[in-house]
Design an enzyme around this catalytic site. Structure first.
Site, PDB file in Angstrom:
ATOM      1  N   ALA A  68      -1.302   9.897  -2.160  1.00  0.00           N
ATOM      2  CA  ALA A  68      -1.075   9.999  -3.652  1.00  0.00           C
ATOM      3  C   ALA A  68      -2.264   9.235  -4.364  1.00  0.00           C
ATOM      4  O   ALA A  68      -2.713   8.357  -3.602  1.00  0.00           O
ATOM      5  CB  ALA A  68       0.038   9.516  -4.043  1.00  0.00           C
ATOM      6  N   GLY A 112       0.993  11.020   0.961  1.00  0.00           N
ATOM      7  CA  GLY A 112       1.000  12.288   0.062  1.00  0.00           C
ATOM      8  C   GLY A 112       0.258  13.318   0.754  1.00  0.00           C
ATOM      9  O   GLY A 112       0.731  14.349   0.644  1.00  0.00           O
ATOM     10  N   GLU A 115       2.136  14.445   3.606  1.00  0.00           N
ATOM     11  CA  GLU A 115       3.418  15.017   3.192  1.00  0.00           C
ATOM     12  C   GLU A 115       3.316  16.415   2.679  1.00  0.00           C
ATOM     13  O   GLU A 115       3.884  17.380   2.918  1.00  0.00           O
ATOM     14  CB  GLU A 115       4.165  14.176   1.946  1.00  0.00           C
ATOM     15  CG  GLU A 115       4.628  12.718   2.503  1.00  0.00           C
ATOM     16  CD  GLU A 115       5.200  11.943   1.612  1.00  0.00           C
ATOM     17  OE1 GLU A 115       4.277  11.578   0.562  1.00  0.00           O
ATOM     18  OE2 GLU A 115       6.237  11.343   1.631  1.00  0.00           O
ATOM     19  N   GLU A 135       1.982   4.128   3.409  1.00  0.00           N
ATOM     20  CA  GLU A 135       2.488   3.587   2.181  1.00  0.00           C
ATOM     21  C   GLU A 135       3.032   2.097   2.175  1.00  0.00           C
ATOM     22  O   GLU A 135       2.781   1.509   1.284  1.00  0.00           O
ATOM     23  CB  GLU A 135       3.696   4.585   1.664  1.00  0.00           C
ATOM     24  CG  GLU A 135       3.205   5.661   0.829  1.00  0.00           C
ATOM     25  CD  GLU A 135       3.597   6.672   2.220  1.00  0.00           C
ATOM     26  OE1 GLU A 135       3.381   6.724   3.357  1.00  0.00           O
ATOM     27  OE2 GLU A 135       3.348   8.141   1.659  1.00  0.00           O
TER      28      GLU A 135
HETATM   29  C1  HXC Z   1      -6.964   6.953  -5.037  1.00  0.00           C
HETATM   30  C2  HXC Z   1      -8.536   6.926  -3.058  1.00  0.00           C
HETATM   31  C3  HXC Z   1      -7.539   6.862  -2.032  1.00  0.00           C
HETATM   32  C4  HXC Z   1      -6.143   7.117  -2.846  1.00  0.00           C
HETATM   33  C5  HXC Z   1      -9.372   6.976  -0.989  1.00  0.00           C
HETATM   34  N1  HXC Z   1      -9.490   6.701  -2.431  1.00  0.00           N
HETATM   35  N2  HXC Z   1      -7.771   7.115  -0.967  1.00  0.00           N
HETATM   36  N3  HXC Z   1      -8.470   6.855  -4.643  1.00  0.00           N
HETATM   37  N4  HXC Z   1      -5.944   6.993  -4.183  1.00  0.00           N
HETATM   38  N5  HXC Z   1      -5.054   7.425  -2.169  1.00  0.00           N
HETATM   39  C6  HXC Z   1     -10.909   6.460  -2.872  1.00  0.00           C
HETATM   40  C7  HXC Z   1     -11.480   5.220  -2.820  1.00  0.00           C
HETATM   41  O1  HXC Z   1     -11.051   4.174  -3.558  1.00  0.00           O
HETATM   42  C8  HXC Z   1     -13.072   5.506  -2.946  1.00  0.00           C
HETATM   43  O2  HXC Z   1     -13.257   5.392  -4.094  1.00  0.00           O
HETATM   44  C9  HXC Z   1     -13.265   6.559  -2.321  1.00  0.00           C
HETATM   45  O3  HXC Z   1     -11.832   7.386  -2.413  1.00  0.00           O
HETATM   46  C10 HXC Z   1     -13.649   6.638  -0.812  1.00  0.00           C
HETATM   47  O4  HXC Z   1     -12.543   5.939   0.102  1.00  0.00           O
HETATM   48  P1  HXC Z   1     -13.007   4.660   0.769  1.00  0.00           P
HETATM   49  O5  HXC Z   1     -11.831   3.859   1.126  1.00  0.00           O
HETATM   50  O6  HXC Z   1     -14.317   4.059   0.336  1.00  0.00           O
HETATM   51  O7  HXC Z   1     -13.379   5.492   2.358  1.00  0.00           O
HETATM   52  P2  HXC Z   1     -13.439   5.072   3.710  1.00  0.00           P
HETATM   53  O8  HXC Z   1     -13.589   3.553   3.724  1.00  0.00           O
HETATM   54  O9  HXC Z   1     -13.901   5.995   4.553  1.00  0.00           O
HETATM   55  O10 HXC Z   1     -11.722   4.712   3.920  1.00  0.00           O
HETATM   56  C11 HXC Z   1     -10.859   5.921   4.072  1.00  0.00           C
HETATM   57  C12 HXC Z   1      -9.482   5.615   3.889  1.00  0.00           C
HETATM   58  C13 HXC Z   1      -9.162   4.935   2.746  1.00  0.00           C
HETATM   59  C14 HXC Z   1      -8.992   5.019   5.276  1.00  0.00           C
HETATM   60  C15 HXC Z   1      -8.656   6.976   3.962  1.00  0.00           C
HETATM   61  O11 HXC Z   1      -9.702   5.358   1.688  1.00  0.00           O
HETATM   62  C16 HXC Z   1      -7.554   4.613   2.554  1.00  0.00           C
HETATM   63  O12 HXC Z   1      -7.118   3.822   3.196  1.00  0.00           O
HETATM   64  N6  HXC Z   1      -7.018   5.214   1.475  1.00  0.00           N
HETATM   65  C17 HXC Z   1      -5.723   5.054   1.107  1.00  0.00           C
HETATM   66  C18 HXC Z   1      -4.765   5.776   1.820  1.00  0.00           C
HETATM   67  C19 HXC Z   1      -3.313   5.426   1.547  1.00  0.00           C
HETATM   68  O13 HXC Z   1      -2.922   4.238   1.365  1.00  0.00           O
HETATM   69  N7  HXC Z   1      -2.702   6.527   1.317  1.00  0.00           N
HETATM   70  C20 HXC Z   1      -1.313   6.455   0.701  1.00  0.00           C
HETATM   71  C21 HXC Z   1      -1.177   6.575  -0.776  1.00  0.00           C
HETATM   72  S1  HXC Z   1       0.549   6.212  -1.401  1.00  0.00           S
HETATM   73  P3  HXC Z   1     -14.588   4.359  -4.801  1.00  0.00           P
HETATM   74  O14 HXC Z   1     -14.331   4.687  -6.405  1.00  0.00           O
HETATM   75  O15 HXC Z   1     -14.115   3.218  -4.619  1.00  0.00           O
HETATM   76  O16 HXC Z   1     -15.474   5.189  -4.285  1.00  0.00           O
HETATM   77  C22 HXC Z   1       0.965   7.623  -1.282  1.00  0.00           C
HETATM   78  C23 HXC Z   1       2.436   7.930  -1.626  1.00  0.00           C
HETATM   79  C24 HXC Z   1       2.997   8.993  -1.653  1.00  0.00           C
HETATM   80  O17 HXC Z   1       0.443   8.548  -0.802  1.00  0.00           O
HETATM   81  C25 HXC Z   1       4.196   9.237  -2.471  1.00  0.00           C
HETATM   82  C26 HXC Z   1       4.208  10.059  -3.632  1.00  0.00           C
HETATM   83  C27 HXC Z   1       5.426  10.161  -4.268  1.00  0.00           C
END
Ligand code: HXC
Length: 261
Positions: A68, A112, A115, A135
């Protein structure tokens, strides 16, 4: 139907399926409300469109979806989440889609994103795919089905491990654990998904819906209720021309031509 979406790319194939590509590369396809709204709109239109008999949902080589959209979510209050019923509608719109929807996952399918892949009927993964429910690193927990669908797919031990430690599962482990149905080389992913979709699209649409409903029933019923549902649905398929055609084609050693809509 005009396929004009700002966060999705749609390719329609004459073989009777569509490929939907999540397209927010700047955010690794993070799922925001616009993207999920557009996906729901597309699926509702596809439901009514006889030229689409199966859907492939995919992302980029680097990310199916990295979760998400954390930037969109971060400032929300409990009241915002509760009143919006955050992502419940998106979940329900994908879950309610009656035609087959296949996730073709390469790279990250996290939070997400994992999911959403699990909401599809099955997952074909590239050998670079990585699945996770991280998460907990953000101080939260899965919110659109991950804790339930992951546990049903891979069992308690691996689901607990992934949810509590945020560890990612690679494609080989995901296949071993039953999370994905097949793994192919990254360059072959879309070809494989297209072949699978075309194969399903060539079957009787009635039999396709029946098979999907039956497998899904296994998650929501007792064994005896599921068996009863299966028996009745199996019997009912004998009401359709496609059953006569499918069996006649076998006996006559030819390919069936299914005519039901
Ligand atoms: C918003 C995101 C994002 C996310 C990545 N980006 N994931 N933006 N939401 N979930 C953005 C980063 O901010 C960055 O933007 C660009 O995408 C590239 O990501 P990087 O982190 O620079 O890439 P990398 O170093 O290759 O790392 C990849 C990654 C990391 C390991 C996937 O991005 C990461 O850990 N992302 C978050 C994963 C996460 O926690 N997902 C769960 C979310 S909570 P900029 O602008 O800085 O270039 C969820 C809840 C679900 O999903 C429930 C819903 C009801």
């Amino acid at each position: 139907m005009a396929d004009t979406y700002s966060t999705l790319l749609i390719e329609r194939h004459t073989d009777g399926y569509a490929v939907v590509t999540l397209n927010r590369p700047e955010a690794l396809n993070a799922l925001n409300s616009q993207l999920l709204g557009e996906l729901g709109d597309f699926l509702e239109a596809a439901e009514r469109d006889d030229s689409i008999r199966a859907v492939v949902l995919t992302g980029s080589a680097k990310a199916f979806a990295a979760g998400a959209d954390i930037k969109e979510m971060s400032d929300k209050s409990y009241a915002d989440m509760y009143l919006e019923n955050f992502f419940a509608r998106a979940h329900d719109r994908v879950a309610a889609f009656r035609k087959p929807i296949i996730a073709a996952v390469s790279g990250y399918a996290l939070g997400g994103g994992c999911e959403l892949a699990m909401l599809c009927d099955f997952i074909i993964a590239s050998d670079t795919a990585k699945f996770g429910q991280p998460e907990i690193n953000l101080g939260v927990a899965p919110g659109i089905g991950g804790s339930q669908r992951l546990t049903r797919a891979v069992g308690k031990a691996k689901a607990m491990d992934m949810c509590l430690t945020a560890r990612m599962m690679d494609a080989a482990e995901a296949e071993r654990s039953g999370l994905v149905s097949r793994v192919v080389a990254v360059d072959a992913l879309l070809d494989e998904a297209r072949k699978v979709a075309a194969k399903i699209a060539a079957q009787s649409p009635l039999a396709v819906i029946a098979n999907k409903e039956l497998v899904n029933a296994a998650f929501d019923t007792t064994l005896s209720q599921g068996l009863q549902f299966e028996r009745r649905l199996f019997h009912s398929l004998f009401a359709f021309d496609d059953q006569k055609e499918g069996m006649a084609a076998f006996v006559e050693k030819r390919k069936p031509v299914f005519t039901s809509r």
